[in-house]
Enzyme design. Structure first.
Site, PDB file in Angstrom:
ATOM      1  CE  LYS A   1       1.609  81.443 -48.421  1.00 36.92           C
ATOM      2  NZ  LYS A   1       1.003  81.865 -47.148  1.00 36.92           N
ATOM      3  CG  ASN A   2      -2.581  81.913 -48.374  1.00 34.46           C
ATOM      4  OD1 ASN A   2      -1.635  81.392 -47.791  1.00 34.46           O
ATOM      5  ND2 ASN A   2      -2.606  83.186 -48.691  1.00 34.46           N
TER       6      ASN A   2
ATOM      7  CB  CYS B   1       4.166  87.432 -38.769  1.00 35.18           C
ATOM      8  SG  CYS B   1       2.919  88.208 -39.786  1.00 35.18           S
TER       9      CYS B   1
ATOM     10  NE  ARG C   1      -1.665  87.715 -40.023  1.00 34.47           N
ATOM     11  CZ  ARG C   1      -1.000  86.973 -40.917  1.00 34.47           C
ATOM     12  NH1 ARG C   1       0.268  87.139 -41.057  1.00 34.47           N
ATOM     13  NH2 ARG C   1      -1.621  86.039 -41.612  1.00 34.47           N
TER      14      ARG C   1
ATOM     15  CG  ASP D   1      -1.697  87.996 -49.543  1.00 37.58           C
ATOM     16  OD1 ASP D   1      -2.281  86.893 -49.489  1.00 37.58           O
ATOM     17  OD2 ASP D   1      -1.483  88.695 -48.558  1.00 37.58           O
TER      18      ASP D   1
ATOM     19  NE  ARG E   1       6.058  81.587 -44.102  1.00 35.50           N
ATOM     20  CZ  ARG E   1       5.160  82.530 -43.784  1.00 35.50           C
ATOM     21  NH1 ARG E   1       5.574  83.751 -43.519  1.00 35.50           N
ATOM     22  NH2 ARG E   1       3.872  82.249 -43.717  1.00 35.50           N
TER      23      ARG E   1
HETATM   24  C1  EPZ Z   1      -4.974  85.003 -44.757  1.00 35.94           C
HETATM   25  O1  EPZ Z   1      -4.425  85.389 -43.507  1.00 35.94           O
HETATM   26  C2  EPZ Z   1      -3.782  84.672 -45.642  1.00 35.94           C
HETATM   27  N1  EPZ Z   1      -3.020  83.574 -45.049  1.00 35.94           N
HETATM   28  C3  EPZ Z   1      -2.888  85.904 -45.785  1.00 35.94           C
HETATM   29  O2  EPZ Z   1      -1.857  85.566 -46.707  1.00 35.94           O
HETATM   30  C4  EPZ Z   1      -3.722  87.037 -46.395  1.00 35.94           C
HETATM   31  O3  EPZ Z   1      -2.925  88.203 -46.479  1.00 35.94           O
HETATM   32  C5  EPZ Z   1      -4.936  87.307 -45.508  1.00 35.94           C
HETATM   33  O4  EPZ Z   1      -5.708  86.086 -45.353  1.00 35.94           O
HETATM   34  C6  EPZ Z   1      -5.857  88.377 -46.098  1.00 35.94           C
HETATM   35  O5  EPZ Z   1      -6.263  88.001 -47.373  1.00 35.94           O
HETATM   36  C7  EPZ Z   1      -3.494  82.310 -45.139  1.00 35.94           C
HETATM   37  O6  EPZ Z   1      -4.555  82.069 -45.686  1.00 35.94           O
HETATM   38  C8  EPZ Z   1      -2.623  81.236 -44.547  1.00 35.94           C
HETATM   39  P1  EPZ Z   1      -7.348  87.627 -41.942  1.00 35.94           P
HETATM   40  P2  EPZ Z   1      -5.402  85.580 -42.215  1.00 35.94           P
HETATM   41  O7  EPZ Z   1      -7.803  86.816 -40.791  1.00 35.94           O
HETATM   42  O8  EPZ Z   1      -6.473  84.560 -42.269  1.00 35.94           O
HETATM   43  C9  EPZ Z   1      -7.484  90.792 -38.461  1.00 35.94           C
HETATM   44  C10 EPZ Z   1       0.350  85.498 -47.517  1.00 35.94           C
HETATM   45  O9  EPZ Z   1       1.150  86.395 -47.840  1.00 35.94           O
HETATM   46  N2  EPZ Z   1      -7.957  89.678 -37.617  1.00 35.94           N
HETATM   47  O10 EPZ Z   1      -8.271  87.874 -43.087  1.00 35.94           O
HETATM   48  O11 EPZ Z   1      -4.556  85.648 -41.024  1.00 35.94           O
HETATM   49  C11 EPZ Z   1      -6.009  90.640 -38.814  1.00 35.94           C
HETATM   50  O12 EPZ Z   1      -5.200  91.144 -37.771  1.00 35.94           O
HETATM   51  C12 EPZ Z   1      -0.488  85.629 -46.260  1.00 35.94           C
HETATM   52  O13 EPZ Z   1       0.152  84.447 -48.192  1.00 35.94           O
HETATM   53  C13 EPZ Z   1      -8.391  89.949 -36.309  1.00 35.94           C
HETATM   54  O14 EPZ Z   1      -8.376  91.090 -35.863  1.00 35.94           O
HETATM   55  O15 EPZ Z   1      -6.005  87.013 -42.543  1.00 35.94           O
HETATM   56  C14 EPZ Z   1      -5.872  91.430 -40.077  1.00 35.94           C
HETATM   57  O16 EPZ Z   1      -5.676  92.796 -39.763  1.00 35.94           O
HETATM   58  C15 EPZ Z   1      -0.148  86.891 -45.475  1.00 35.94           C
HETATM   59  N3  EPZ Z   1      -8.813  88.917 -35.541  1.00 35.94           N
HETATM   60  C16 EPZ Z   1      -7.238  91.253 -40.752  1.00 35.94           C
HETATM   61  O17 EPZ Z   1      -8.128  90.769 -39.740  1.00 35.94           O
HETATM   62  C17 EPZ Z   1      -8.859  87.631 -35.996  1.00 35.94           C
HETATM   63  O18 EPZ Z   1      -9.280  86.733 -35.236  1.00 35.94           O
HETATM   64  C18 EPZ Z   1      -7.235  90.248 -41.898  1.00 35.94           C
HETATM   65  O19 EPZ Z   1      -6.782  89.020 -41.371  1.00 35.94           O
HETATM   66  C19 EPZ Z   1      -8.417  87.374 -37.322  1.00 35.94           C
HETATM   67  C20 EPZ Z   1      -7.982  88.403 -38.119  1.00 35.94           C
END
Ligand code: EPZ
Length: 439
Positions: free
Chosen positions: A39-40, A133, A138, A325, A417
Site C-alpha cells: 500500500k505505502n 489522524c 501528522r 506499523d 484501508r
Molecule cells: C508513512 O507515513 C506510512 N504511510 C505510515 O504507514 C508509516 O507508519 C510511516 O511512514 C512510518 O514508517 C505511507 O507511506 C502512506 P513519517 P508518513 O513522515 O510518511 C513526523 C500505515 O499504517 N513528521 O515517516 O506520514 C510525524 O509526525 C501508515 O500504513 C513531521 O514531524 O510517516 C511522525 O511522528 C501509518 N513532519 C514521524 O515524523 C513532517 O513533515 C514519522 O512520520 C513529516 C513527518
C-alpha cells in the site's frame, strides 16, 4: 450475542448497521497465503506518475480503499486511470487542474504526495493541508521545508497549501536538504520533486524504508537519475523530462508481518508467498527471539514454524528498526507471552489505542503515553471490540484468532484501508472468520 453495534444513520435517517468481522477463536491455521502489493509503495508511486506526461502501467497494485481514494485524487486532477486486477494504467498527459478536493484529502493523508510532482510538472500546486489522524498530528512541515529549499514559494491559507515555483521557467532548482527526522513522506516528496529540478539535490538524514527504494526504482524506470536510496543520503541529478514505464511494485512487508504474527499467535505453521524477506529483518529477528522459527524458503517465500511465545521488549524506530506499523500486531502477540514485555512507540505520539481494546479481551496492558507494559496472560477471551486505526484493527483480528470464544471486530473502515480481503485470506488458511452485518 447481544451486541452494542456501531450504527450510522443514512440520508433518510434510518439506522444502518456497519459490517463487522465475527471471529471464532482457537482455530489453528495451515497452508499458504499470497501477500499483496505494498500500500505505502503504491500510494507514493501513483502520485509519482504525475511527473511523466505520458502513460504508465503499474503492476501488483493492491485492491484497497486507500488506493481507490488516491485514484479519485488523480482523476480530480485530470488523470485517466484504468484498473484491471492488480494492473493500473494511468495517463497523465492532460492534467486539468492543480487543486485536489478537500473531501478526499481529508480521508487520505497520502494525497499530499501529489504536491511535489505537481510542482515539478506544472510549477504550481494547491493541496488541502492533510489533517491529523488517530495516531498523531501528522504535520507536513518537513515536506514544505524541502520544497522551499528546491525553490518553491509555499504558503498556507484557509487550510490549503499553495505552492508555486519562483523565478523563470517554472523549474525547481536542486538543493541540499537536511531532514530533522527521517520522514518517509518528506523523503518521498523531495525525491519526486527533485527528479526534474535543475541541478543536483542531496537529501541528508533521509528515510531508508523499502518503499523509498521502490519509489526511486520507479522514478529511475522513467529516466530519473537517483542514487543512495536506502541509505540516509539520497542524491538526485535533475533531468529534463521523464518517460513512460511499466513497473511492478514491491510486496507489502506490513501485511507480511501481520500474517507472520497470525502464525505465531495461533501456534500455526503457515507459508507466505510473494514476500521480500530482507524487508522483514527486524520482525523476523523479534519473532525468532521470542520462540518462533522462520524459514526463508527462497527469495520470495517465508515459512513460520511456531514455538513458545516468550516476552521481549520492542522499541519502534525508522527502518531498519522495528516498524511502527507492526507494533499493534506485536502487542496482541505479547499479550499472551510468558512473562512481561515493554513496548515503546517512538515514531507516532498516539499509537497505543489498541491496548485498551485488548484489555477488554482479557489482556493485562498498562499504557502511559507512548509506553506500554504488557503482562502476559495464559489466554485471551472473545469480546466485541472497536478498531481505533488501521493497524490496531489488524491487531484485534489477530487477538480474535487466538481468543477463546467469539470476537466481533467493529470499525472495518479502518481495516479495509490497508488489507486486501484479510478475512478471505485468513479463512483460506483455516480461520473461522466472517464479515457479517447484523440487522
Ligand atoms: C508513512 O507515513 C506510512 N504511510 C505510515 O504507514 C508509516 O507508519 C510511516 O511512514 C512510518 O514508517 C505511507 O507511506 C502512506 P513519517 P508518513 O513522515 O510518511 C513526523 C500505515 O499504517 N513528521 O515517516 O506520514 C510525524 O509526525 C501508515 O500504513 C513531521 O514531524 O510517516 C511522525 O511522528 C501509518 N513532519 C514521524 O515524523 C513532517 O513533515 C514519522 O512520520 C513529516 C513527518
Amino acid at each position: 450475542m447481544n451486541l452494542a453495534l456501531e450504527h450510522t444513520t443514512n440520508q433518510s435517517g434510518q439506522v444502518q448497521d456497519q459490517p463487522v468481522l465475527e471471529i471464532h477463536g482457537r482455530a489453528s491455521l495451515r497452508g499458504e497465503v499470497k501477500i499483496s502489493g505494498a500500500k505505502n509503495s503504491a500510494l507514493a508511486i501513483m502520485a509519482a506518475t504525475l511527473l511523466c506526461p505520458e502513460y504508465c502501467r503499474l503492476r501488483n497494485i493492491p485492491n484497497l480503499v486507500d488506493i481507490d481514494r488516491m485514484a479519485q485524487i488523480l482523476q480530480s486532477l485530470g488523470v485517466k486511470l484504468a484498473r484491471s486486477g492488480d494492473l493500473l494504467d494511468l495517463n497523465t498527459s492532460n492534467l486539468a487542474q492543480l487543486k485536489a478536493p478537500y473531501e478526499i484529502v481529508s480521508q487520505l493523508r497520502a494525497s499530499f504526495f501529489v504536491t511535489g510532482p505537481l510542482l515539478a510538472r506544472l510549477g504550481l500546486a494547491k493541496i488541502p493541508l492533510p489533517g491529523g489522524c488517530a495516531i498523531g498530528a501528522r504535520p507536513v512541515d518537513l515536506h514544505i521545508k524541502g520544497l522551499q529549499a528546491l525553490g518553491a514559494e509555499v504558503y498556507i491559507e484557509h487550510g490549503v497549501v499553495s505552492a508555486a515555483v519562483k523565478g523563470r521557467g517554472g523549474k525547481l532548482t536542486g538543493a541540499k536538504v537536511y531532514l530533522d527526522y527521517p520522514s518517509v513522506g518528506a523523503t518521498e516528496t523531495i525525491m519526486m520533486a527533485a527528479t526534474t529540478a535543475v541541478g543536483e539535490t542531496r537529501v541528508e538524514n533521509a528515510a531508508r524504508e523499502p518503499e523509498i527504494v521502490d519509489l526511486a526504482n520507479f522514478c529511475r524506470s522513467m529516466g530519473a537519475k537517483i542514487r543512495g536510496d536506502g541509505t540516509n543520503t539520497i542524491i538526485i541529478d535533475g533531468v529534463n523530462s521523464l518517460h513512460s514505464t511499466d513497473y511492478p511494485i514491491i510486496p507489502d512487508r506490513i501485511e507480511a508481518g501481520t500474517f507472520l504474527v497470525a502464525g505465531a499467535i495461533t501456534q500455526s505453521e503457515i507459508t507466505l508467498d510473494g514476500v521480500v524477506p530482507e524487508h522483514l529483518t527486524a520482525v523476523i529477528a523479534k519473532l525468532e527471539e521470542i520462540g518462533s522459527r522462520i524459514i526463508i524458503e527462497d527469495t520470495r517465500r517465508l515459512r513460520i514454524l511456531p514455538g513458545q511465545v516468550l516476552a521481549t521488549n520492542i522499541e519502534t524506530l525508522p527502518y531498519p528498526g522495528f516498524p511502527t506499523d507492526i507494533q499493534a500486531q506485536f502487542m496482541a502477540l505479547l499479550s499472551i507471552a510468558q512473562g512481561n514485555s515493554a513496548i515503546t512507540e517512538t515514531v507516532f505520539e498516539n499509537r497505543m489505542g489498541h491496548g485498551a481494546e485488548l484489555n477488554r479481551m482479557g489482556a493485562d496492558i498498562r499504557n502511559k503515553s507512548n509506553y506500554a507494559l504488557v503482562r502476559g496472560v495464559p489466554r485471551l477471551c472473545g469480546a466485541p471490540v472497536m478498531s481505533t486505526d488501521l493497524r490496531a484493527s489488524a491487531a484485534l483480528v489477530l487477538a480474535g484468532l487466538a481468543a477463546e470464544g467469539t470476537t466481533i471486530v467493529q470499525g472495518l473502515h479502518h481495516l479495509d484501508r490497508g488489507y486486501e480481503n484479510i478475512e478471505g485470506k485468513l479463512r483460506q488458511l483455516g480461520a473461522n472468520i466472517e464479515r457479517v452485518t447484523f440487522h
